[in-house]
Write an enzyme that holds these catalytic residues in place. Structure first.
Site, PDB file in Angstrom:
ATOM      1  N   SER A 121       0.841  -1.206   0.000  1.00 56.00           N
ATOM      2  CA  SER A 121       0.000   0.000   0.000  1.00 56.00           C
ATOM      3  C   SER A 121       0.880   1.262   0.000  1.00 56.00           C
ATOM      4  O   SER A 121       0.503   2.276  -0.582  1.00 56.00           O
ATOM      5  CB  SER A 121      -0.971   0.007   1.190  1.00 56.00           C
ATOM      6  OG  SER A 121      -0.297   0.135   2.404  1.00 56.00           O
ATOM      7  N   ARG A 144      23.286 -13.532   2.178  1.00 57.71           N
ATOM      8  CA  ARG A 144      22.598 -12.234   2.106  1.00 57.71           C
ATOM      9  C   ARG A 144      23.300 -11.343   1.078  1.00 57.71           C
ATOM     10  O   ARG A 144      22.668 -10.619   0.317  1.00 57.71           O
ATOM     11  CB  ARG A 144      22.644 -11.579   3.493  1.00 57.71           C
ATOM     12  CG  ARG A 144      21.772 -10.362   3.634  1.00 57.71           C
ATOM     13  CD  ARG A 144      21.841  -9.776   5.033  1.00 57.71           C
ATOM     14  NE  ARG A 144      21.367 -10.652   6.071  1.00 57.71           N
ATOM     15  CZ  ARG A 144      20.072 -10.924   6.315  1.00 57.71           C
ATOM     16  NH1 ARG A 144      19.134 -10.375   5.591  1.00 57.71           N
ATOM     17  NH2 ARG A 144      19.722 -11.734   7.291  1.00 57.71           N
ATOM     18  N   LEU A 193      19.282  -5.634   5.070  1.00 55.76           N
ATOM     19  CA  LEU A 193      20.236  -5.408   3.976  1.00 55.76           C
ATOM     20  C   LEU A 193      21.659  -5.531   4.509  1.00 55.76           C
ATOM     21  O   LEU A 193      21.948  -5.123   5.641  1.00 55.76           O
ATOM     22  CB  LEU A 193      20.016  -4.019   3.370  1.00 55.76           C
ATOM     23  CG  LEU A 193      18.660  -3.849   2.665  1.00 55.76           C
ATOM     24  CD1 LEU A 193      18.386  -2.380   2.384  1.00 55.76           C
ATOM     25  CD2 LEU A 193      18.604  -4.670   1.375  1.00 55.76           C
ATOM     26  N   HIS A 249       8.653   3.095   8.686  1.00 63.44           N
ATOM     27  CA  HIS A 249       8.510   2.215   9.843  1.00 63.44           C
ATOM     28  C   HIS A 249       7.295   2.658  10.660  1.00 63.44           C
ATOM     29  O   HIS A 249       7.105   3.855  10.904  1.00 63.44           O
ATOM     30  CB  HIS A 249       9.786   2.306  10.701  1.00 63.44           C
ATOM     31  CG  HIS A 249       9.745   1.388  11.877  1.00 63.44           C
ATOM     32  ND1 HIS A 249      10.032   0.046  11.768  1.00 63.44           N
ATOM     33  CD2 HIS A 249       9.418   1.607  13.168  1.00 63.44           C
ATOM     34  CE1 HIS A 249       9.891  -0.517  12.966  1.00 63.44           C
ATOM     35  NE2 HIS A 249       9.517   0.406  13.825  1.00 63.44           N
ATOM     36  N   ASP A 292      16.519   0.253  11.798  1.00 65.07           N
ATOM     37  CA  ASP A 292      15.539   1.287  12.153  1.00 65.07           C
ATOM     38  C   ASP A 292      16.163   2.457  12.932  1.00 65.07           C
ATOM     39  O   ASP A 292      15.547   2.981  13.871  1.00 65.07           O
ATOM     40  CB  ASP A 292      14.381   0.673  12.972  1.00 65.07           C
ATOM     41  CG  ASP A 292      13.627  -0.406  12.211  1.00 65.07           C
ATOM     42  OD1 ASP A 292      13.555  -0.307  10.972  1.00 65.07           O
ATOM     43  OD2 ASP A 292      13.121  -1.342  12.844  1.00 65.07           O
ATOM     44  N   HIS A 338      -1.231   3.451   8.724  1.00 63.30           N
ATOM     45  CA  HIS A 338      -1.065   3.376   7.267  1.00 63.30           C
ATOM     46  C   HIS A 338      -1.514   4.665   6.579  1.00 63.30           C
ATOM     47  O   HIS A 338      -0.873   5.126   5.640  1.00 63.30           O
ATOM     48  CB  HIS A 338      -1.883   2.207   6.704  1.00 63.30           C
ATOM     49  CG  HIS A 338      -1.059   0.992   6.444  1.00 63.30           C
ATOM     50  ND1 HIS A 338      -1.388  -0.261   6.918  1.00 63.30           N
ATOM     51  CD2 HIS A 338       0.082   0.830   5.758  1.00 63.30           C
ATOM     52  CE1 HIS A 338      -0.480  -1.128   6.528  1.00 63.30           C
ATOM     53  NE2 HIS A 338       0.433  -0.500   5.830  1.00 63.30           N
TER      54      HIS A 338
HETATM   55  C1  GRF Z   1       4.060  -0.578   6.787  1.00 63.04           C
HETATM   56  O1  GRF Z   1       3.342  -0.415   7.979  1.00 63.04           O
HETATM   57  C2  GRF Z   1       5.473  -0.124   6.956  1.00 63.04           C
HETATM   58  O2  GRF Z   1       5.637   0.866   7.917  1.00 63.04           O
HETATM   59  C3  GRF Z   1       6.180  -1.377   7.414  1.00 63.04           C
HETATM   60  O3  GRF Z   1       5.544  -2.420   6.733  1.00 63.04           O
HETATM   61  C4  GRF Z   1       4.213  -2.037   6.398  1.00 63.04           C
HETATM   62  C5  GRF Z   1       4.065  -2.256   4.912  1.00 63.04           C
HETATM   63  O4  GRF Z   1       2.753  -2.082   4.468  1.00 63.04           O
HETATM   64  N1  GRF Z   1       7.591  -1.277   7.149  1.00 63.04           N
HETATM   65  P1  GRF Z   1       2.452  -2.043   2.901  1.00 63.04           P
HETATM   66  O5  GRF Z   1       3.002  -3.346   2.286  1.00 63.04           O
HETATM   67  O6  GRF Z   1       3.094  -0.839   2.325  1.00 63.04           O
HETATM   68  O7  GRF Z   1       0.963  -2.014   2.795  1.00 63.04           O
END
Ligand code: GRF
Length: 192
Positions: free
Chosen positions: A16, A68, A96, A112, A148, A174
């Site tokens: 999303s 990795r 990463l 995040h 993070d 979101h």
């Molecule tokens: C989001 O909440 C983002 O902060 C975290 O993972 C989630 C991803 O959601 N890193 P989407 O796949 O973008 O809907």
């Protein structure tokens, strides 16, 4: 707009946030365009979002690489092939390697779902709820070697409501993520 910065987006799931970036990049006055989307998971719905908008979408499964570093190198090559200049992590659930981060230093953004430095890690929404926070939110930051922890570009606050579940709270977060991620990308593009 000429000379739009070329963006590679890495995803693992629904995408999303990828959608929010696609929508922003389709605006004529937005200074960036997405040239490639890479998912480490075949089932990621975000791959469909990319294809629907004519953006090259690739699967690179980490399971096909012994290390990795080898997985990251495959992504690096594909990003360069698509002339990416900035990487946006959008729900990308792999760490990463230091070598990859060094090659892209200052050019990798992550989103995040907490007000960093609070609640780092994979369960940020649940952790904020369990800690009985009154407020949480989301953060767009530059990626450094420490998880993070890189410099913050933008944050947005979200109230935690008394009857919130992890899902209802994440949904409210979101909405803010989709607002600030394109803004943060614009800020980075204009700085580079
Ligand atoms: C989001 O909440 C983002 O902060 C975290 O993972 C989630 C991803 O959601 N890193 P989407 O796949 O973008 O809907």
């Amino acid at each position: 707009m000429p000379n739009k910065k070329k963006i590679g987006v890495l995803i693992s799931g629904n995408g999303s946030n990828l959608q929010a970036l696609i929508d922003a990049c389709e605006q004529p006055d937005f200074p960036a365009e997405i040239t490639v989307v890479i998912s480490n998971k075949e089932s990621a719905y975000g791959l469909n979002r990319a294809s629907e908008h004519g953006i090259p979408a690739h699967i690179i499964s980490h399971k096909n690489y012994k290390t990795r570093e080898a997985f990251d190198e495959a992504m690096h090559k594909l990003l360069l092939h698509h002339n990416a200049e900035i990487i946006c992590l959008a729900g990308f659930m792999r760490l990463l390697s230091a070598g990859f981060i060094t090659k892209w230093r200052g050019r990798i953004l992550n989103i995040h779902p907490s007000l960093l430095p609070n609640f780092k890690g994979a369960h940020a929404v649940r952790d904020a709820l369990e800690a009985e926070e009154k407020e949480t939110g989301c953060t767009v930051h530059l990626v450094t070697e420490e998880l993070d922890s890189g410099p913050v570009i933008l944050q947005a606050k979200v109230p935690v409501l008394p009857d919130d579940t992890e899902d209802s709270l994440h949904q409210r977060i979101h909405e803010q993520e989709h607002r600030i991620y394109p803004q943060a990308l614009r800020i980075l593009v204009e700085k580079l």
